[in-house]
Design an enzyme around this catalytic site. Structure first.
Site, PDB file in Angstrom:
ATOM      1  N   ASP A   1     -21.956  60.782  44.685  1.00 53.01           N
ATOM      2  CA  ASP A   1     -22.897  59.766  45.142  1.00 53.01           C
ATOM      3  C   ASP A   1     -24.211  59.965  44.395  1.00 53.01           C
ATOM      4  O   ASP A   1     -24.273  60.710  43.425  1.00 53.01           O
ATOM      5  CB  ASP A   1     -23.064  59.781  46.670  1.00 53.01           C
ATOM      6  CG  ASP A   1     -23.681  61.077  47.201  1.00 53.01           C
ATOM      7  OD1 ASP A   1     -24.329  61.820  46.429  1.00 53.01           O
ATOM      8  OD2 ASP A   1     -23.514  61.356  48.406  1.00 53.01           O
TER       9      ASP A   1
ATOM     10  N   SER B   1     -28.140  69.280  51.797  1.00 56.38           N
ATOM     11  CA  SER B   1     -26.859  68.579  51.822  1.00 56.38           C
ATOM     12  C   SER B   1     -25.857  69.087  50.799  1.00 56.38           C
ATOM     13  O   SER B   1     -24.653  68.862  50.957  1.00 56.38           O
ATOM     14  CB  SER B   1     -27.082  67.076  51.628  1.00 56.38           C
ATOM     15  OG  SER B   1     -27.820  66.820  50.446  1.00 56.38           O
TER      16      SER B   1
ATOM     17  N   HIS C   1     -25.098  63.971  44.911  1.00 55.23           N
ATOM     18  CA  HIS C   1     -24.212  65.125  45.013  1.00 55.23           C
ATOM     19  C   HIS C   1     -23.073  65.107  44.004  1.00 55.23           C
ATOM     20  O   HIS C   1     -22.496  64.048  43.733  1.00 55.23           O
ATOM     21  CB  HIS C   1     -23.619  65.179  46.428  1.00 55.23           C
ATOM     22  CG  HIS C   1     -24.638  65.097  47.511  1.00 55.23           C
ATOM     23  ND1 HIS C   1     -24.890  63.923  48.190  1.00 55.23           N
ATOM     24  CD2 HIS C   1     -25.486  66.020  48.013  1.00 55.23           C
ATOM     25  CE1 HIS C   1     -25.847  64.139  49.088  1.00 55.23           C
ATOM     26  NE2 HIS C   1     -26.221  65.397  48.988  1.00 55.23           N
TER      27      HIS C   1
END
Length: 391
Positions: A355, A43, A358
């Protein structure tokens, strides 16, 4: 006022470049001087791949993702761009539009990047694709070991897609040109973090793990990762760029999962350091055994760890708690979850973490700059700019 106008011009120029290439992904340009950019990972590097898996809840598809830059979700787990976005992929010298973008980008702010802060499209993006613009295979939750993320687009599946892409590229440009492009391309990796998170999740009641358990697991990860690197090498890949495992013990999500109340949990940090040391040795071995193999490693661990510990030096007021989420450190990953309550910070520019997992747009820009043009203490044996320029 002048700075505001400057930032506006940069944003308009770069968004124009990115928009044109996203809207017209099949546009064809001369490929003689191109260095393609193929991206693999999780991600941290996902720029929308997860949006096209068929899972309506997968990917960064809801508010507040993308809010600071795109003003809407754009498939990235960030309030704006991610690291590969900032790196860019290549300069298209034969088009007037690209020359205009280069003038704006280099003269106004982005001279340290590749010219266009544009990301290769995700492989699963619907529609016809021009593979000579590069491809991003990275997807959220990806692991090296298939069993650790059976529902994700793991690294093995990304490599299966890559092999399929090579066939399609060959059909587009012919075998000789495809071989030339693949040998000049840069292959960027960020993978492995989720494997170590899984290990710690599965052994929360058994911690700390023994040294032999950790060593065997690292060996298993590297064994599988090496297989995938060799797959690319066999298809003609020669230039590899690796971002090592970050300080996972400092992630808000990891501290929340472990119930740790300090700055960084040591056992996850140790696992990351073990992996990084072993991988650096493995990459050196590959270079000695595979003719033409070149690589570089960005020390993401140290770069991000320093920002956690010394945030003020890098312009961050908050380096432990995420901007978006809930729970201690906002480490409960509820950001964008429409069925749960979560908070979003007001001054995101003060935050290192967007978050629970990240970094923010601001942090990614700093990190990408080090990867692209940093010195030997940041990225070695070459920085990305040098690797891109190599024949």
């Amino acid at each position: 006022m002048a700075q505001t106008v400057r930032n506006l011009c940069v944003t308009l120029a770069l968004e124009l470049c990115a928009t044109l290439l996203f809207v017209y992904p099949s546009i064809s340009f001369a490929t003689q001087d191109k260095t393609l950019f193929f991206v693999f990972g999780d991600s941290l590097y996902d720029n929308g791949m997860s949006l096209y898996t068929g899972d309506k809840e997968a990917g960064a598809r809801y508010w507040p993702y993308g809010e600071s830059y795109f003003k809407k979700p754009a498939g990235r787990y960030s309030n704006g761009l991610n690291i590969p976005d900032f790196i860019g992929i290549f300069c298209l010298y034969n088009t007037i539009i690209c020359r205009m973008c280069i003038v704006f980008a280099f003269n106004l702010a982005y001279s340290q990047f590749a010219g266009l802060p544009y990301m290769p499209p995700p492989y699963l993006l619907p529609g016809n694709k021009n593979y000579t613009n590069g491809i991003n295979f990275a997807s959220t939750s990806a692991c090296v070991l298939v069993e650790n993320c059976p529902k994700a687009i793991n690294l093995k599946m990304q490599l299966d897609y890559f092999v399929e892409m090579v066939q399609n590229l060959t059909k587009q440009v012919g075998k000789s040109e495809a071989n030339r492009l693949l040998s000049r391309a840069v292959y960027l990796f960020d993978i492995g973090k989720n494997d170590y998170v899984t290990l710690l999740q599965m052994n929360r009641e058994k911690r700390p793990l023994s040294s032999s358990e950790k060593s065997l697991y690292v060996k298993q990860i590297l064994g599988n990762l090496t297989i995938h690197i060799k797959t690319i090498y066999k298809k003609g890949g020669r230039k590899f760029a690796f971002q090592n495992i970050g300080p996972i013990g400092c992630m808000p999500s990891m501290k929340y999962m472990l119930g740790f109340n300090g700055t960084c949990a040591e056992e996850p940090l140790e696992l990351a350091r073990m992996h990084n040391a072993a991988f650096a040795a493995k990459a050196n071995t590959l270079q000695s055994k595979l003719p033409g193999f070149n690589y570089t490693i960005y020390d993401f661990y140290t770069a991000l760890h320093h920002r956690v510990l010394y945030g003020n030096v890098y312009g961050f007021e908050e380096t432990e708690t995420a901007c978006c989420g809930s729970g201690v450190f906002n480490g409960d990953y509820t950001c964008q979850n429409r069925s749960m309550t979560f908070s979003v910070c007001y001054k995101v520019k003060d935050y290192l973490w967007y978050d629970a997992w990240h970094p923010t747009h601001k942090a990614c820009r700093q990190l990408a700059k080090e990867f692209w043009s940093g010195g030997y203490n940041n990225v070695a044996p070459y920085n990305l700019r040098t690797l891109f320029a190599m024949g």
